[in-house]
Design a protein around this motif. Sequence first.
Motif, PDB file in Angstrom:
ATOM      1  N   ALA A  11      29.781 125.429 -95.102  1.00 40.01           N
ATOM      2  CA  ALA A  11      30.539 124.692 -96.114  1.00 40.01           C
ATOM      3  C   ALA A  11      30.793 123.254 -95.675  1.00 40.01           C
ATOM      4  O   ALA A  11      30.753 122.324 -96.489  1.00 40.01           O
ATOM      5  CB  ALA A  11      31.867 125.398 -96.381  1.00 40.01           C
ATOM      6  N   MET A  12      31.056 123.032 -94.396  1.00 37.82           N
ATOM      7  CA  MET A  12      31.311 121.682 -93.899  1.00 37.82           C
ATOM      8  C   MET A  12      30.070 120.807 -94.012  1.00 37.82           C
ATOM      9  O   MET A  12      30.168 119.588 -94.195  1.00 37.82           O
ATOM     10  CB  MET A  12      31.784 121.747 -92.436  1.00 37.82           C
ATOM     11  N   ILE A  13      28.889 121.414 -93.918  1.00 40.08           N
ATOM     12  CA  ILE A  13      27.636 120.651 -94.004  1.00 40.08           C
ATOM     13  C   ILE A  13      27.214 120.459 -95.461  1.00 40.08           C
ATOM     14  O   ILE A  13      26.766 119.366 -95.863  1.00 40.08           O
ATOM     15  CB  ILE A  13      26.528 121.360 -93.199  1.00 40.08           C
ATOM     16  N   GLN A  72      34.535 116.960-105.480  1.00 39.95           N
ATOM     17  CA  GLN A  72      33.791 117.750-104.506  1.00 39.95           C
ATOM     18  C   GLN A  72      32.764 118.652-105.179  1.00 39.95           C
ATOM     19  O   GLN A  72      32.934 119.080-106.311  1.00 39.95           O
ATOM     20  CB  GLN A  72      34.758 118.597-103.681  1.00 39.95           C
ATOM     21  N   LYS A  73      31.698 118.899-104.444  1.00 37.38           N
ATOM     22  CA  LYS A  73      30.633 119.782-104.924  1.00 37.38           C
ATOM     23  C   LYS A  73      30.113 120.586-103.736  1.00 37.38           C
ATOM     24  O   LYS A  73      29.649 120.012-102.742  1.00 37.38           O
ATOM     25  CB  LYS A  73      29.503 118.957-105.552  1.00 37.38           C
ATOM     26  N   CYS A  74      30.221 121.925-103.850  1.00 29.22           N
ATOM     27  CA  CYS A  74      29.801 122.787-102.745  1.00 29.22           C
ATOM     28  C   CYS A  74      29.521 124.182-103.294  1.00 29.22           C
ATOM     29  O   CYS A  74      30.300 124.694-104.121  1.00 29.22           O
ATOM     30  CB  CYS A  74      30.897 122.832-101.679  1.00 29.22           C
ATOM     31  N   PRO A  75      28.439 124.841-102.850  1.00 25.56           N
ATOM     32  CA  PRO A  75      28.120 126.182-103.371  1.00 25.56           C
ATOM     33  C   PRO A  75      29.022 127.278-102.811  1.00 25.56           C
ATOM     34  O   PRO A  75      28.991 128.408-103.309  1.00 25.56           O
ATOM     35  CB  PRO A  75      26.662 126.386-102.929  1.00 25.56           C
ATOM     36  N   VAL A  76      29.808 126.981-101.768  1.00 26.04           N
ATOM     37  CA  VAL A  76      30.712 127.965-101.168  1.00 26.04           C
ATOM     38  C   VAL A  76      32.119 127.367-101.167  1.00 26.04           C
ATOM     39  O   VAL A  76      32.289 126.173-101.415  1.00 26.04           O
ATOM     40  CB  VAL A  76      30.269 128.322 -99.724  1.00 26.04           C
ATOM     41  N   PRO A  77      33.142 128.184-100.917  1.00 24.95           N
ATOM     42  CA  PRO A  77      34.508 127.639-100.888  1.00 24.95           C
ATOM     43  C   PRO A  77      34.646 126.472 -99.908  1.00 24.95           C
ATOM     44  O   PRO A  77      34.183 126.544 -98.770  1.00 24.95           O
ATOM     45  CB  PRO A  77      35.358 128.833-100.447  1.00 24.95           C
ATOM     46  N   VAL A  78      35.259 125.406-100.385  1.00 29.63           N
ATOM     47  CA  VAL A  78      35.376 124.187 -99.588  1.00 29.63           C
ATOM     48  C   VAL A  78      36.542 124.318 -98.611  1.00 29.63           C
ATOM     49  O   VAL A  78      37.652 124.695 -99.007  1.00 29.63           O
ATOM     50  CB  VAL A  78      35.589 122.966-100.500  1.00 29.63           C
ATOM     51  N   PRO A  79      36.330 124.008 -97.333  1.00 31.77           N
ATOM     52  CA  PRO A  79      37.446 124.057 -96.370  1.00 31.77           C
ATOM     53  C   PRO A  79      38.436 122.914 -96.627  1.00 31.77           C
ATOM     54  O   PRO A  79      38.277 122.103 -97.541  1.00 31.77           O
ATOM     55  CB  PRO A  79      36.741 123.867 -95.020  1.00 31.77           C
ATOM     56  N   LEU A  80      39.430 122.837 -95.786  1.00 33.61           N
ATOM     57  CA  LEU A  80      40.415 121.772 -95.896  1.00 33.61           C
ATOM     58  C   LEU A  80      39.788 120.437 -95.525  1.00 33.61           C
ATOM     59  O   LEU A  80      38.925 120.367 -94.647  1.00 33.61           O
ATOM     60  CB  LEU A  80      41.598 122.066 -94.962  1.00 33.61           C
ATOM     61  N   ASP A 126      37.502 122.950 -90.340  1.00 35.21           N
ATOM     62  CA  ASP A 126      37.137 124.360 -90.480  1.00 35.21           C
ATOM     63  C   ASP A 126      38.245 125.075 -91.246  1.00 35.21           C
ATOM     64  O   ASP A 126      39.291 124.496 -91.554  1.00 35.21           O
ATOM     65  CB  ASP A 126      36.919 124.982 -89.102  1.00 35.21           C
ATOM     66  N   TYR A 127      38.032 126.347 -91.526  1.00 27.88           N
ATOM     67  CA  TYR A 127      38.979 127.085 -92.365  1.00 27.88           C
ATOM     68  C   TYR A 127      40.348 127.241 -91.709  1.00 27.88           C
ATOM     69  O   TYR A 127      41.350 127.417 -92.414  1.00 27.88           O
ATOM     70  CB  TYR A 127      38.413 128.459 -92.709  1.00 27.88           C
ATOM     71  N   LEU A 128      40.406 127.172 -90.371  1.00 25.53           N
ATOM     72  CA  LEU A 128      41.695 127.231 -89.695  1.00 25.53           C
ATOM     73  C   LEU A 128      42.351 125.863 -89.572  1.00 25.53           C
ATOM     74  O   LEU A 128      43.530 125.760 -89.238  1.00 25.53           O
ATOM     75  CB  LEU A 128      41.531 127.845 -88.296  1.00 25.53           C
ATOM     76  N   GLY A 129      41.579 124.799 -89.827  1.00 23.13           N
ATOM     77  CA  GLY A 129      42.135 123.459 -89.745  1.00 23.13           C
ATOM     78  C   GLY A 129      42.269 122.939 -88.334  1.00 23.13           C
ATOM     79  O   GLY A 129      43.114 122.081 -88.069  1.00 23.13           O
ATOM     80  N   LEU A 130      41.417 123.428 -87.408  1.00 22.61           N
ATOM     81  CA  LEU A 130      41.516 123.016 -86.007  1.00 22.61           C
ATOM     82  C   LEU A 130      40.436 122.018 -85.605  1.00 22.61           C
ATOM     83  O   LEU A 130      40.677 121.139 -84.776  1.00 22.61           O
ATOM     84  CB  LEU A 130      41.427 124.248 -85.092  1.00 22.61           C
ATOM     85  N   ILE A 131      39.238 122.140 -86.162  1.00 24.78           N
ATOM     86  CA  ILE A 131      38.098 121.300 -85.787  1.00 24.78           C
ATOM     87  C   ILE A 131      37.739 120.406 -86.970  1.00 24.78           C
ATOM     88  O   ILE A 131      37.639 120.880 -88.115  1.00 24.78           O
ATOM     89  CB  ILE A 131      36.895 122.162 -85.353  1.00 24.78           C
ATOM     90  N   ARG A 132      37.522 119.144 -86.691  1.00 24.30           N
ATOM     91  CA  ARG A 132      37.260 118.152 -87.737  1.00 24.30           C
ATOM     92  C   ARG A 132      35.869 117.556 -87.587  1.00 24.30           C
ATOM     93  O   ARG A 132      35.431 117.237 -86.481  1.00 24.30           O
ATOM     94  CB  ARG A 132      38.302 117.031 -87.667  1.00 24.30           C
ATOM     95  N   LEU A 133      35.167 117.412 -88.715  1.00 21.36           N
ATOM     96  CA  LEU A 133      33.887 116.718 -88.781  1.00 21.36           C
ATOM     97  C   LEU A 133      33.986 115.587 -89.802  1.00 21.36           C
ATOM     98  O   LEU A 133      34.794 115.652 -90.726  1.00 21.36           O
ATOM     99  CB  LEU A 133      32.764 117.689 -89.175  1.00 21.36           C
ATOM    100  N   PRO A 134      33.154 114.542 -89.662  1.00 22.07           N
ATOM    101  CA  PRO A 134      33.188 113.453 -90.652  1.00 22.07           C
ATOM    102  C   PRO A 134      32.791 113.954 -92.040  1.00 22.07           C
ATOM    103  O   PRO A 134      31.925 114.820 -92.181  1.00 22.07           O
ATOM    104  CB  PRO A 134      32.157 112.446 -90.117  1.00 22.07           C
TER     105      PRO A 134
END
Length: 309
Positions: free
Chosen positions: A48-50, A74-82, A125-133
């Motif tokens: 989802a993040m990608i 937003q546009k994503c085929p799966v549930p979007v994380p935070l 991520d879904y837990l809100g611990l790791i962040r990506l751009p």
Amino acid sequence: MVSRRIFYTLLLTGTFCLCIAYQRWLAWFLLYALLALPVFSLLISLPAMIWAKFRLALPNGVQRGQPVELQLEQKCPVPVPLWRCKYQVALPMTGQHLRYKDGNLLPTEHCGALDITVRRAGIFDYLGLIRLPLRLKRRNHRLFVRPVPVPIPNLPTINQTLRHIWKPKAGGGFAENHELRLYRPGDNIQQIHWKLSAKTGSLILREPMEPVRGKVLLRMDLKGDAAQLDTKLGQLLWLGQKLLAQDIHFEIHCLTGEGVHHWPVSSQDTLDKALNGVLCQPKTTTGSLLDQPVHAHWQYFIGGEHHEG
């Protein structure tokens, strides 16, 4: 997401202390599970993040006072994380730079252009611990806060002022007004006034005439506080629409912080573009177009109830 990271750190620290104090297998199991939890969350969140794509869902222009919320589409085929996003909003007219968060309302109380730039956009991520751009198709957007028409009181009648200059109508034909003159070789003999020619003894021609609309100017100083500029821009829009309704083309001359800018206007589309051009300019604090006389058949100075005909 800082609060979630703090909570995870405290939970991890407490579990580690439990392991040191009791040395039981269940405590160690909980510790290892907590250590593996971020990795597991990242693995199930990574698609989802990608795949998630975002873009600024903002109009190109709004009327003054219309509420506009900062938000990403937003546009994503799966549930979007935070995800979280911060914005920088620049106001070219005043030179201000403001900072906003997602979901805030933009400052549309006064006319001007808003240059919106996405800053520090990240997806977790879904837990809100790791962040990506955050992947964005476009990070910049310009929003025009356009004026509301403001009528100008005691405006002179424009048509009567402009139609007192006449010129020979090209190709002749029917006309409401004619001018009498002597016949010249090459003139259309159908336009000869035979009765008057018989009385005078010379060939007199009835030449069709058409009105000439000279140069029409709308002049304005981009100067004053926000309320004064709202009024000036509203009067400029109102008078521009009034001229176009009477099929009168004109030019807009505006004194800005970068000098005098000119915009020719012949339709509603070119009027909108001219107004957008004015909204992008920095305002001036010195000088006035009143100190720079120009030749025009009809001109109006926006702001100050000053009229020159």
